[in-house]
Design a protein around this motif. Structure first.
Motif, PDB file in Angstrom:
ATOM      1  N   VAL A 177       0.853  -1.190   0.000  1.00 24.95           N
ATOM      2  CA  VAL A 177       0.000   0.000   0.000  1.00 24.95           C
ATOM      3  C   VAL A 177       0.887   1.237   0.000  1.00 24.95           C
ATOM      4  O   VAL A 177       2.018   1.212   0.505  1.00 24.95           O
ATOM      5  N   GLU A 178       0.395   2.308  -0.576  1.00 27.86           N
ATOM      6  CA  GLU A 178       1.105   3.584  -0.564  1.00 27.86           C
ATOM      7  C   GLU A 178       0.405   4.543   0.392  1.00 27.86           C
ATOM      8  O   GLU A 178      -0.824   4.477   0.565  1.00 27.86           O
ATOM      9  N   PRO A 179       1.142   5.454   1.030  1.00 25.08           N
ATOM     10  CA  PRO A 179       0.560   6.330   2.055  1.00 25.08           C
ATOM     11  C   PRO A 179      -0.538   7.255   1.556  1.00 25.08           C
ATOM     12  O   PRO A 179      -1.383   7.705   2.339  1.00 25.08           O
ATOM     13  N   ASP A 180      -0.553   7.534   0.274  1.00 21.90           N
ATOM     14  CA  ASP A 180      -1.576   8.432  -0.273  1.00 21.90           C
ATOM     15  C   ASP A 180      -2.762   7.674  -0.876  1.00 21.90           C
ATOM     16  O   ASP A 180      -3.630   8.265  -1.516  1.00 21.90           O
ATOM     17  N   ASP A 181      -2.789   6.349  -0.668  1.00 20.58           N
ATOM     18  CA  ASP A 181      -3.869   5.534  -1.236  1.00 20.58           C
ATOM     19  C   ASP A 181      -4.159   4.359  -0.302  1.00 20.58           C
ATOM     20  O   ASP A 181      -4.080   3.193  -0.699  1.00 20.58           O
ATOM     21  N   CYS A 182      -4.539   4.674   0.927  1.00 22.06           N
ATOM     22  CA  CYS A 182      -4.662   3.661   1.979  1.00 22.06           C
ATOM     23  C   CYS A 182      -5.760   2.639   1.727  1.00 22.06           C
ATOM     24  O   CYS A 182      -5.702   1.520   2.246  1.00 22.06           O
ATOM     25  N   GLU A 183      -6.758   2.984   0.957  1.00 20.96           N
ATOM     26  CA  GLU A 183      -7.838   2.043   0.679  1.00 20.96           C
ATOM     27  C   GLU A 183      -7.404   0.952  -0.302  1.00 20.96           C
ATOM     28  O   GLU A 183      -7.957  -0.143  -0.315  1.00 20.96           O
ATOM     29  N   ASN A 184      -6.423   1.266  -1.105  1.00 24.32           N
ATOM     30  CA  ASN A 184      -5.954   0.316  -2.118  1.00 24.32           C
ATOM     31  C   ASN A 184      -4.813  -0.526  -1.552  1.00 24.32           C
ATOM     32  O   ASN A 184      -3.679  -0.480  -2.033  1.00 24.32           O
ATOM     33  N   ALA A 185      -5.122  -1.297  -0.528  1.00 21.40           N
ATOM     34  CA  ALA A 185      -4.121  -2.117   0.145  1.00 21.40           C
ATOM     35  C   ALA A 185      -4.334  -3.592  -0.171  1.00 21.40           C
ATOM     36  O   ALA A 185      -5.477  -4.057  -0.270  1.00 21.40           O
ATOM     37  N   HIS A 186      -3.220  -4.298  -0.312  1.00 21.16           N
ATOM     38  CA  HIS A 186      -3.273  -5.745  -0.541  1.00 21.16           C
ATOM     39  C   HIS A 186      -2.295  -6.447   0.396  1.00 21.16           C
ATOM     40  O   HIS A 186      -1.194  -5.946   0.627  1.00 21.16           O
ATOM     41  N   LEU A 187      -2.714  -7.577   0.892  1.00 23.59           N
ATOM     42  CA  LEU A 187      -1.848  -8.402   1.726  1.00 23.59           C
ATOM     43  C   LEU A 187      -1.559  -9.689   0.969  1.00 23.59           C
ATOM     44  O   LEU A 187      -2.481 -10.380   0.524  1.00 23.59           O
ATOM     45  N   TYR A 188      -0.268  -9.987   0.807  1.00 21.01           N
ATOM     46  CA  TYR A 188       0.142 -11.223   0.148  1.00 21.01           C
ATOM     47  C   TYR A 188       0.590 -12.205   1.231  1.00 21.01           C
ATOM     48  O   TYR A 188       1.482 -11.902   2.026  1.00 21.01           O
ATOM     49  N   ILE A 189      -0.039 -13.366   1.263  1.00 21.39           N
ATOM     50  CA  ILE A 189       0.192 -14.343   2.322  1.00 21.39           C
ATOM     51  C   ILE A 189       0.763 -15.615   1.713  1.00 21.39           C
ATOM     52  O   ILE A 189       0.169 -16.197   0.809  1.00 21.39           O
ATOM     53  N   SER A 190       1.909 -16.054   2.204  1.00 20.10           N
ATOM     54  CA  SER A 190       2.515 -17.276   1.684  1.00 20.10           C
ATOM     55  C   SER A 190       1.969 -18.489   2.432  1.00 20.10           C
ATOM     56  O   SER A 190       1.873 -18.488   3.653  1.00 20.10           O
ATOM     57  N   LEU A 250       6.657 -21.900  -0.479  1.00 20.58           N
ATOM     58  CA  LEU A 250       6.664 -20.430  -0.539  1.00 20.58           C
ATOM     59  C   LEU A 250       6.714 -19.808   0.849  1.00 20.58           C
ATOM     60  O   LEU A 250       5.877 -20.098   1.702  1.00 20.58           O
ATOM     61  N   PHE A 251       7.706 -18.946   1.054  1.00 17.11           N
ATOM     62  CA  PHE A 251       7.858 -18.336   2.375  1.00 17.11           C
ATOM     63  C   PHE A 251       8.226 -16.865   2.248  1.00 17.11           C
ATOM     64  O   PHE A 251       7.384 -15.989   2.348  1.00 17.11           O
ATOM     65  N   GLY A 252       9.500 -16.574   2.024  1.00 16.37           N
ATOM     66  CA  GLY A 252       9.954 -15.191   2.004  1.00 16.37           C
ATOM     67  C   GLY A 252       9.423 -14.401   0.827  1.00 16.37           C
ATOM     68  O   GLY A 252       9.424 -14.880  -0.307  1.00 16.37           O
ATOM     69  N   MET A 253       8.968 -13.164   1.103  1.00 17.95           N
ATOM     70  CA  MET A 253       8.450 -12.281   0.058  1.00 17.95           C
ATOM     71  C   MET A 253       8.926 -10.863   0.332  1.00 17.95           C
ATOM     72  O   MET A 253       8.886 -10.406   1.477  1.00 17.95           O
ATOM     73  N   ALA A 254       9.386 -10.185  -0.713  1.00 19.40           N
ATOM     74  CA  ALA A 254       9.895  -8.825  -0.547  1.00 19.40           C
ATOM     75  C   ALA A 254       9.416  -7.958  -1.700  1.00 19.40           C
ATOM     76  O   ALA A 254       9.499  -8.351  -2.867  1.00 19.40           O
ATOM     77  N   LEU A 255       8.930  -6.779  -1.374  1.00 14.86           N
ATOM     78  CA  LEU A 255       8.354  -5.872  -2.370  1.00 14.86           C
ATOM     79  C   LEU A 255       9.337  -4.785  -2.778  1.00 14.86           C
ATOM     80  O   LEU A 255       9.984  -4.151  -1.933  1.00 14.86           O
ATOM     81  N   SER A 256       9.413  -4.539  -4.084  1.00 15.38           N
ATOM     82  CA  SER A 256      10.238  -3.452  -4.606  1.00 15.38           C
ATOM     83  C   SER A 256       9.497  -2.123  -4.465  1.00 15.38           C
ATOM     84  O   SER A 256       8.332  -2.081  -4.038  1.00 15.38           O
ATOM     85  N   ALA A 257      10.155  -1.067  -4.843  1.00 21.11           N
ATOM     86  CA  ALA A 257       9.478   0.232  -4.957  1.00 21.11           C
ATOM     87  C   ALA A 257       8.555   0.185  -6.172  1.00 21.11           C
ATOM     88  O   ALA A 257       8.727  -0.649  -7.061  1.00 21.11           O
ATOM     89  N   PRO A 258       7.548   1.068  -6.232  1.00 19.33           N
ATOM     90  CA  PRO A 258       6.639   1.060  -7.393  1.00 19.33           C
ATOM     91  C   PRO A 258       7.374   1.371  -8.690  1.00 19.33           C
ATOM     92  O   PRO A 258       8.313   2.173  -8.721  1.00 19.33           O
ATOM     93  N   GLY A 259       6.939   0.706  -9.782  1.00 20.98           N
ATOM     94  CA  GLY A 259       7.489   0.994 -11.092  1.00 20.98           C
ATOM     95  C   GLY A 259       6.724   2.110 -11.766  1.00 20.98           C
ATOM     96  O   GLY A 259       5.817   2.719 -11.178  1.00 20.98           O
ATOM     97  N   LYS A 260       7.042   2.368 -13.020  1.00 17.11           N
ATOM     98  CA  LYS A 260       6.372   3.440 -13.751  1.00 17.11           C
ATOM     99  C   LYS A 260       4.883   3.166 -13.939  1.00 17.11           C
ATOM    100  O   LYS A 260       4.092   4.092 -14.078  1.00 17.11           O
ATOM    101  N   ASP A 261       4.528   1.873 -13.940  1.00 18.73           N
ATOM    102  CA  ASP A 261       3.120   1.528 -14.127  1.00 18.73           C
ATOM    103  C   ASP A 261       2.341   1.530 -12.812  1.00 18.73           C
ATOM    104  O   ASP A 261       1.141   1.234 -12.788  1.00 18.73           O
ATOM    105  N   GLY A 262       3.012   1.860 -11.727  1.00 23.69           N
ATOM    106  CA  GLY A 262       2.358   1.919 -10.420  1.00 23.69           C
ATOM    107  C   GLY A 262       2.392   0.611  -9.657  1.00 23.69           C
ATOM    108  O   GLY A 262       2.054   0.576  -8.470  1.00 23.69           O
ATOM    109  N   TYR A 263       2.791  -0.451 -10.326  1.00 26.29           N
ATOM    110  CA  TYR A 263       2.861  -1.757  -9.661  1.00 26.29           C
ATOM    111  C   TYR A 263       4.283  -2.033  -9.175  1.00 26.29           C
ATOM    112  O   TYR A 263       5.245  -1.388  -9.611  1.00 26.29           O
TER     113      TYR A 263
END
Length: 411
Positions: free
Chosen positions: A179-192, A239-252
């Motif tokens: 989730v991004e701080p300016d879009d709190c409603e658009n949050a997703h949780l990825y669970i392994s 599946l265990f460890g998961m790490a998120l990058s910074a957003p790309g140009k497409d927002g993902y």
């Protein structure tokens, strides 16, 4: 030249970059008074040797510590102490309170393994609902997601996973929130799902969840053998460890992931994961192989410093922390052992970044000792250590200065 670089690498890796912040012989709680503590010990509701810290998360002045209910006698699952606690062995305070950590209450938390804080000051945790996992393994509650407002300490939402999200072998010990701080409603949780070899995605806006499957979520049968603290054992954790990058140009973002029993790192765009129709995740080639980390690099949690793009990995067979600069190709030469310690980093189990101090925190707990024997209560068994990200960045990027920059799989 290669020999000199190897010597330099080993010298760096052996340095004590991680300083011990706190350590414990056993977990102590901040009970209301000694009478209540003694009563809980007498009733068996608090068995000190059965309490093992596993998850850590730093937020403002709080350091959250989870104590899963592996065995009977865990007094409280979700806890915290203040960052400025002067004690070398801080007592844990139940969060948000004792009642919420009472498994006999309707909405009581049973057993969360790790918690994550999002950009909107919310604490997320997946409650397995199982008590005495290594004993009678009693399902007290269904698997639920807890979301707590850290500013008010109020539970914002409790979501129960659907039957279609799980298999008979499902076990949820790790998650990461997007989730991004300016879009709190658009949050997703990825669970392994390490036991069912899948991933569950939860959407805050839709208040709905869906299950994703892929071959890359399975464990590697050639990397399921472990030797830690004198114990030899075999695990089939997927599946265990998961790490998120910074957003790309497409927002993902890019989600990098790996199996616990595996030495290969994979990736997928969060655009694929957020498609609740599952049409995008059915494309086998939407998932990518990033590379191999080398022998004895199995581990649970990983975490990306989005400022530098460096991914940090807990290394349970090497008693250390490794790193990979995601801007270069992944291979054993670019997968760097940044620190190791045979006392304070034995089975590093969880990682957390404290942006206010730019430090990487590590909680180590010598889990095999707990699973296959017992702790020596007269010795330090659990360690919370921390290292400067500035120093770690230098170590992690130093090995890769001559490596060719790469284009990501997902643009």
């Amino acid at each position: 030249m290669r020999y000199l670089l190897l010597v330099a690498f080993l010298t760096v890796a052996s340095c004590h970059e991680f300083k011990t912040i706190h350590s414990w012989n056993y977990v102590k709680f901040n009970f209301p008074n000694e009478t209540i503590q003694n009563a809980l010990i007498t009733s068996g509701d608090y068995v000190p040797e059965n309490n093992m810290p596993l998850g850590v998360q730093v937020w403002e002045d709080k350091i959250f510590i989870t104590v899963p209910r592996w065995k009977n006698g865990v007094a409280s699952n979700l806890n915290y102490f203040t960052k400025g606690d002067p004690s070398k062995t801080p007592k844990l305070n139940p969060y948000p309170n004792w009642e919420t950590n009472n498994i006999t209450t309707p909405d009581g938390i049973v057993s969360i393994f790790r918690v994550r804080v999002d950009a909107c000051d919310r604490l997320w945790g997946v409650d397995t609902g199982v008590n005495d996992i290594l004993g009678n393994s009693t399902s007290v509650r269904p698997v639920r997601i807890f979301v707590i407002d850290l500013k008010t300490d109020e539970i914002l939402r409790i979501y129960t996973l659907k039957e279609s999200d799980q298999t008979a072998n499902s076990f949820f010990a790790e998650s990461t929130v997007d989730v991004e701080p300016d879009d709190c409603e658009n949050a997703h949780l990825y669970i392994s799902d390490l036991g069912g070899y899948g991933m569950v995605v939860y959407s805050w806006a839709k208040n709905d969840s869906w299950r994703i499957t892929h071959n890359y979520f399975y464990f590697d049968p050639l990397n399921g053998n472990y030797n830690v603290s004198g114990f030899n054992f075999q695990w089939t954790d997927g599946l265990f460890g998961m790490a998120l990058s910074a957003p790309g140009k497409d927002g993902y973002k890019i989600l990098y992931f790996h199996a616990m029993s595996g030495v290969t790192e994979f990736s997928v765009s969060t655009e694929v994961l957020q498609d609740s129709t599952l049409a995008k995740s059915k494309d086998y080639y939407a998932f990518h192989v990033e590379g191999h980390k080398g022998p004895c690099t199995q581990g649970p949690t990983s975490l990306i410093d989005t400022v530098t793009g460096i991914d940090y990995f807990a290394q349970v067979l090497r008693n250390g922390i490794a790193c990979w600069d995601t801007n270069v190709e992944l291979n054993p030469d670019t997968f760097v052992l940044a620190a190791e310690d045979n006392a304070t980093l034995v089975f590093p189990n969880d990682l957390s970044i404290d942006r206010s101090t730019n430090m990487l925190y590590v909680l180590s707990d010598n889990l095999p000792q707990f699973l296959f024997s017992q702790y020596d209560m007269k010795k330090r068994n659990f360690f919370l250590t921390a290292a400067s990200l500035d120093i770690l960045t230098h170590i992690c990027k130093k090995q890769n200065v001559n490596m060719e920059r790469r284009l990501p799989h997902i643009l």
